[in-house]
Write an enzyme that holds these catalytic residues in place. Structure first.
Site, short mmCIF file in Angstrom:
data_model
loop_
_atom_site.label_atom_id
_atom_site.label_comp_id
_atom_site.label_asym_id
_atom_site.label_seq_id
_atom_site.Cartn_x
_atom_site.Cartn_y
_atom_site.Cartn_z
NE ARG A 66 -3.04 -1.32 -1.49
CZ ARG A 66 -2.63 -2.64 -2.13
NH1 ARG A 66 -2.88 -4.00 -0.53
NH2 ARG A 66 -3.12 -2.85 -3.12
CD GLU A 99 -2.50 0.41 -3.93
OE1 GLU A 99 -3.66 -0.03 -5.28
OE2 GLU A 99 -2.65 0.75 -2.97
CB SER A 110 16.78 14.25 5.55
OG SER A 110 17.72 12.96 6.10
#
Length: 147
Positions: free
Chosen positions: A89, A92, A115
């Site tokens: 997920r 995605e 960073s």
């Protein structure tokens, strides 16, 4: 010598066997829960004192203490595209929102990056009438490109 991956497997098994939580382990180590969890899963080196504190609570031996102090090979995914549904997920989300995040960082901060070294992570649960929400905060220092 035990590897960090082998130590992580022993740590996860001991955590379940003893009914411990990541938050409880973080308290014993004296570090934030997200950092401690990452360290115990092999992504950060721990100091000798931190490793000994964790091993004591987990009832694990000196080979785990040594493994926890090793410099890690960071990046824990077995495949380039993650197959675990929870981790996928996030992959995605970055496929869909990555370009947006990049654009907004550049618009608000200039040419640079967030960073992942000077970085904080928080995961918390937020009650919602439509179903509880997972709130993930990625908090990284802005690093401008220097030409």
């Amino acid at each position: 010598m035990m590897t960090k991956k082998e130590a992580a497997a022993e740590i996860r098994a001991a955590k379940v066997r003893l009914g411990l939580t990541w938050a409880g382990l973080a308290e014993a180590v004296g570090r934030p829960v997200s950092w401690t969890t990452a360290a115990l899963l092999g992504q950060h080196p721990m100091s000798k004192d931190e490793a000994e504190a964790a091993a004591e609570v987990l009832e694990l031996g000196p080979e785990v203490v040594v493994a926890l102090q090793l410099q890690p090979m960071r990046g824990a995914l077995e495949t380039v595209v993650p197959t675990d549904p929870t981790i996928y997920r996030f992959y995605e989300v970055l496929q869909v929102y990555g370009p947006t995040i990049k654009e907004l960082i550049h618009e608000q901060f200039g040419d640079g990056i967030m960073s992942a070294i000077n970085f904080r992570l928080d995961v918390r649960r937020e009650a919602d009438p439509a179903g509880d929400r997972v709130v993930v905060t990625l908090d990284g220092k802005f690093l401008p490109y220097q030409w």
